[in-house]
Design a protein around this motif. Structure first.
Motif, PDB file in Angstrom:
ATOM      1  N   LEU A 112      31.523  22.094  79.978  1.00  0.00           N
ATOM      2  CA  LEU A 112      32.547  22.720  80.825  1.00  0.00           C
ATOM      3  C   LEU A 112      33.524  21.007  80.889  1.00  0.00           C
ATOM      4  N   GLY A 113      32.442  20.096  80.582  1.00  0.00           N
ATOM      5  CA  GLY A 113      33.509  18.055  81.066  1.00  0.00           C
ATOM      6  C   GLY A 113      33.902  18.375  79.259  1.00  0.00           C
ATOM      7  N   THR A 114      34.087  19.192  78.408  1.00  0.00           N
ATOM      8  CA  THR A 114      34.927  18.705  77.205  1.00  0.00           C
ATOM      9  C   THR A 114      36.936  18.543  76.937  1.00  0.00           C
ATOM     10  N   ARG A 115      36.799  17.614  76.171  1.00  0.00           N
ATOM     11  CA  ARG A 115      38.417  16.803  75.989  1.00  0.00           C
ATOM     12  C   ARG A 115      38.468  17.435  74.438  1.00  0.00           C
ATOM     13  N   TRP A 116      39.995  17.435  74.322  1.00  0.00           N
ATOM     14  CA  TRP A 116      40.534  18.243  73.032  1.00  0.00           C
ATOM     15  C   TRP A 116      39.799  17.288  72.090  1.00  0.00           C
ATOM     16  N   HIS A 117      39.954  15.883  72.736  1.00  0.00           N
ATOM     17  CA  HIS A 117      39.470  15.263  70.610  1.00  0.00           C
ATOM     18  C   HIS A 117      38.292  15.916  70.383  1.00  0.00           C
ATOM     19  N   GLN A 118      37.034  16.826  71.769  1.00  0.00           N
ATOM     20  CA  GLN A 118      35.772  16.910  70.995  1.00  0.00           C
ATOM     21  C   GLN A 118      36.315  18.192  70.481  1.00  0.00           C
ATOM     22  N   GLN A 119      37.512  18.736  70.294  1.00  0.00           N
ATOM     23  CA  GLN A 119      37.963  20.219  69.930  1.00  0.00           C
ATOM     24  C   GLN A 119      38.850  20.478  68.888  1.00  0.00           C
ATOM     25  N   VAL A 120      39.303  20.042  68.301  1.00  0.00           N
ATOM     26  CA  VAL A 120      39.901  19.741  67.274  1.00  0.00           C
ATOM     27  C   VAL A 120      39.732  19.082  66.006  1.00  0.00           C
ATOM     28  N   SER A 121      39.813  19.795  65.562  1.00  0.00           N
ATOM     29  CA  SER A 121      39.146  20.278  63.867  1.00  0.00           C
ATOM     30  C   SER A 121      39.949  20.092  63.177  1.00  0.00           C
ATOM     31  N   ALA A 122      40.138  19.922  62.285  1.00  0.00           N
ATOM     32  CA  ALA A 122      41.429  19.788  60.697  1.00  0.00           C
ATOM     33  C   ALA A 122      41.475  21.046  59.792  1.00  0.00           C
ATOM     34  N   TRP A 123      42.455  21.426  60.286  1.00  0.00           N
ATOM     35  CA  TRP A 123      42.221  22.516  59.278  1.00  0.00           C
ATOM     36  C   TRP A 123      42.513  23.184  57.783  1.00  0.00           C
ATOM     37  N   HIS A 124      41.872  23.720  57.646  1.00  0.00           N
ATOM     38  CA  HIS A 124      41.367  24.147  56.223  1.00  0.00           C
ATOM     39  C   HIS A 124      42.013  25.821  56.005  1.00  0.00           C
ATOM     40  N   GLU A 125      42.316  26.054  54.823  1.00  0.00           N
ATOM     41  CA  GLU A 125      42.701  27.608  53.849  1.00  0.00           C
ATOM     42  C   GLU A 125      41.882  28.188  55.077  1.00  0.00           C
ATOM     43  N   GLY A 126      42.323  29.659  55.739  1.00  0.00           N
ATOM     44  CA  GLY A 126      41.284  30.454  55.899  1.00  0.00           C
ATOM     45  C   GLY A 126      40.838  30.560  57.101  1.00  0.00           C
ATOM     46  N   ALA A 127      40.926  29.146  57.888  1.00  0.00           N
ATOM     47  CA  ALA A 127      40.390  28.635  59.400  1.00  0.00           C
ATOM     48  C   ALA A 127      40.587  29.957  60.228  1.00  0.00           C
ATOM     49  N   ALA A 128      39.573  30.150  61.131  1.00  0.00           N
ATOM     50  CA  ALA A 128      40.635  31.082  61.979  1.00  0.00           C
ATOM     51  C   ALA A 128      41.580  30.905  63.259  1.00  0.00           C
ATOM     52  N   PRO A 129      42.342  31.852  63.523  1.00  0.00           N
ATOM     53  CA  PRO A 129      43.170  32.467  63.827  1.00  0.00           C
ATOM     54  C   PRO A 129      43.625  31.377  65.132  1.00  0.00           C
ATOM     55  N   GLY A 130      44.763  30.190  65.119  1.00  0.00           N
ATOM     56  CA  GLY A 130      44.539  28.999  66.273  1.00  0.00           C
ATOM     57  C   GLY A 130      45.893  28.632  66.169  1.00  0.00           C
ATOM     58  N   VAL A 131      46.120  27.008  66.960  1.00  0.00           N
ATOM     59  CA  VAL A 131      46.889  26.626  66.843  1.00  0.00           C
ATOM     60  C   VAL A 131      46.673  25.604  65.579  1.00  0.00           C
ATOM     61  N   ALA A 132      48.135  25.051  65.183  1.00  0.00           N
ATOM     62  CA  ALA A 132      47.563  23.967  63.800  1.00  0.00           C
ATOM     63  C   ALA A 132      48.496  23.381  64.240  1.00  0.00           C
ATOM     64  N   LEU A 133      48.456  21.678  65.388  1.00  0.00           N
ATOM     65  CA  LEU A 133      48.933  21.176  65.293  1.00  0.00           C
ATOM     66  C   LEU A 133      49.216  20.364  63.745  1.00  0.00           C
ATOM     67  N   PHE A 134      51.112  20.016  63.402  1.00  0.00           N
ATOM     68  CA  PHE A 134      51.471  19.191  62.420  1.00  0.00           C
ATOM     69  C   PHE A 134      52.089  18.103  63.193  1.00  0.00           C
ATOM     70  N   GLY A 135      52.353  16.894  62.601  1.00  0.00           N
ATOM     71  CA  GLY A 135      53.268  15.340  62.308  1.00  0.00           C
ATOM     72  C   GLY A 135      54.572  15.634  61.341  1.00  0.00           C
ATOM     73  N   PHE A 136      55.260  14.758  61.990  1.00  0.00           N
ATOM     74  CA  PHE A 136      56.086  14.968  61.023  1.00  0.00           C
ATOM     75  C   PHE A 136      57.481  13.722  61.407  1.00  0.00           C
ATOM     76  N   PRO A 137      56.299  12.786  60.812  1.00  0.00           N
ATOM     77  CA  PRO A 137      57.017  11.221  61.346  1.00  0.00           C
ATOM     78  C   PRO A 137      57.680  10.767  60.451  1.00  0.00           C
ATOM     79  N   CYS A 138      59.209  10.945  60.591  1.00  0.00           N
ATOM     80  CA  CYS A 138      60.173  10.950  60.345  1.00  0.00           C
ATOM     81  C   CYS A 138      61.757  10.558  60.680  1.00  0.00           C
ATOM     82  N   GLU A 139      62.575   9.003  60.108  1.00  0.00           N
ATOM     83  CA  GLU A 139      63.756   8.905  61.880  1.00  0.00           C
ATOM     84  C   GLU A 139      65.052   8.484  60.582  1.00  0.00           C
TER      85      GLU A 139
END
Length: 313
Positions: A21-48
Motif C-alpha cells: 500500500l506504500g507503492t509509488r508511480w516509479h515502482q509501477q510504470v513499465s515499458a510498453w510493448h506490443e500486446g500489453a494488457a489494456p491500460g494507460v500509455a504515457l508518451f512524450g513529444f519533446p518538440c518546440e
C-alpha cells in the motif's frame, strides 16, 4: 515507430515499511510493448519547433522528462497498468514528419486498446495527436463524431501558409475536417481576450467554436461552464482532451511560454476534467507547453503531473 523509453527516469522514494500500500508511480510504470494488457500509455513529444515558428519562448522540448520526474514519486492509486511508450522528437526541425509519426503512434496505441496520454512539448502536438485519433476513427465501421476540448488561454486558430506552428493546430484540424467532410467540433475554455485578436474571435465564431473567456470561468460561474461543456459533449461520440498549461494562473504555472495574467483556477479545471472523464467518451488526452527552463521550483511540472495523474485514474 516507437523509441525505447528511458526507464531510468522512473525512480524516487520507496516506503518499504508500508508494504504494497506504500507503492509509488516509479515502482509501477513499465515499458510498453506490443500486446500489453489494456491500460494507460504515457508518451512524450519533446518538440518546440512549433513554438519557435510562433515566435514563442523555447524550452518546451524538455517538458516530457520533467513531467516524468515530477510524477515518479506520486502515490499510486491506479487500478489499471501504466506504461511508458517512449518519445517522438523533432531534432531535424521537420515538424510535419514528427506530427505524422506522433499520429501513427497514437493510432497504434488505440488499436492496442491503450489510453494514450501524451506529454509535450509545444501545443503543435495537438495536430499530431488528433491525426492519430482521426485515423483510428476512420477504421471503424461507422466513424464516430470527434469532439476536441481544449483548456487554453489561446484559440490556436491562427492563419498559416505552408507550415503550421503552435498557434495553428486547431485551424489545421478544421481545414482537414472540411477536406474530409466531417464536422469540426471544438470547445476552447479559458480564452484570454487580451491574447487573442479580433480576427481569431471572428474565426472561432465562423467555425462554430464553443468557448468561454477566462473571466467567465471562476468558481461562481462553474455551473454555467459545466452546462456548456455538457451540451458540447452530448454532440460527440469520442473526446480528445488537450490542456495548454498557460490556461492556469502564472502563480500556479509560471513555466510556460506565455504565462497567464489571470488564468483559470486549478479547482475549476479539475472539476471539469472529472466531468469529461465521467462522460465515458474520453479516448485521448495530452498536456502541452511545459517549459522547465522558465519554471520556478518545479511548480508547473508538479501541476502538470497532478493533472496527468487525475486524467489517468
Amino acid at each position: 515507430m516507437f523509441k525505447v523509453p528511458d526507464m531510468s527516469v522512473w525512480n524516487g522514494r520507496e516506503d518499504f515499511l508500508e508494504g504494497a500500500l506504500g507503492t509509488r508511480w516509479h515502482q509501477q510504470v513499465s515499458a510498453w510493448h506490443e500486446g500489453a494488457a489494456p491500460g494507460v500509455a504515457l508518451f512524450g513529444f519533446p518538440c518546440e519547433q512549433g513554438v519557435s515558428r510562433n515566435l514563442g519562448r523555447t524550452g518546451a522540448k524538455t517538458g516530457p522528462q520533467a513531467i516524468r520526474r515530477a510524477l515518479a514519486s506520486h502515490a499510486w492509486h491506479m487500478t489499471k497498468p501504466v506504461y511508458d511508450a517512449g518519445d517522438i522528437g523533432c531534432d531535424d526541425c521537420d515538424l510535419e514528419s514528427a506530427q505524422q509519426q506522433l499520429g501513427d503512434c497514437v493510432k497504434r496505441l488505440l488499436e492496442q486498446q491503450q489510453f494514450p496520454l501524451i506529454m509535450g512539448g509545444g501545443h503543435e502536438m495537438a495536430y499530431g495527436s488528433w491525426q492519430g485519433l482521426n485515423q483510428f476513427a476512420h477504421e471503424q465501421a461507422k466513424p464516430p463524431v470527434i469532439g476536441i476540448i481544449n483548456f487554453d488561454a489561446h484559440f490556436d486558430l491562427r492563419a498559416y501558409e505552408a507550415l503550421g506552428s503552435s498557434g495553428t493546430p486547431f485551424k489545421q484540424i478544421a481545414d482537414k475536417c472540411s477536406a474530409q467532410n466531417t464536422p469540426f467540433h471544438y470547445c476552447c475554455l479559458g480564452v484570454a481576450q487580451s491574447s487573442n485578436t479580433q480576427a481569431l474571435f471572428a474565426r472561432a465564431d465562423a467555425l462554430g467554436v464553443s468557448y468561454r473567456l477566462d473571466e467567465q470561468m471562476g468558481v461562481v460561474y462553474l455551473t454555467e461552464t459545466q452546462q456548456q461543456l455538457a451540451a458540447f459533449i452530448k454532440k460527440c461520440d469520442w473526446l480528445y482532451l488537450t490542456i495548454d498549461l498557460d490556461v492556469l494562473p502564472a502563480a500556479i504555472a509560471p513555466g510556460v511560454s506565455a504565462p497567464a495574467a489571470r488564468g483559470v483556477g486549478l479547482e475549476v479545471l479539475e472539476t471539469l476534467i472529472a466531468d469529461i472523464k465521467a462522460s465515458g467518451k474520453l479516448k485521448l488526452a495530452d498536456i502541452a507547453e511545459l517549459n522547465p527552463q522558465l519554471d520556478i521550483d518545479q511548480h508547473t511540472a508538479r501541476t502538470a503531473a497532478r493533472l496527468l495523474g487525475l486524467i489517468a485514474r
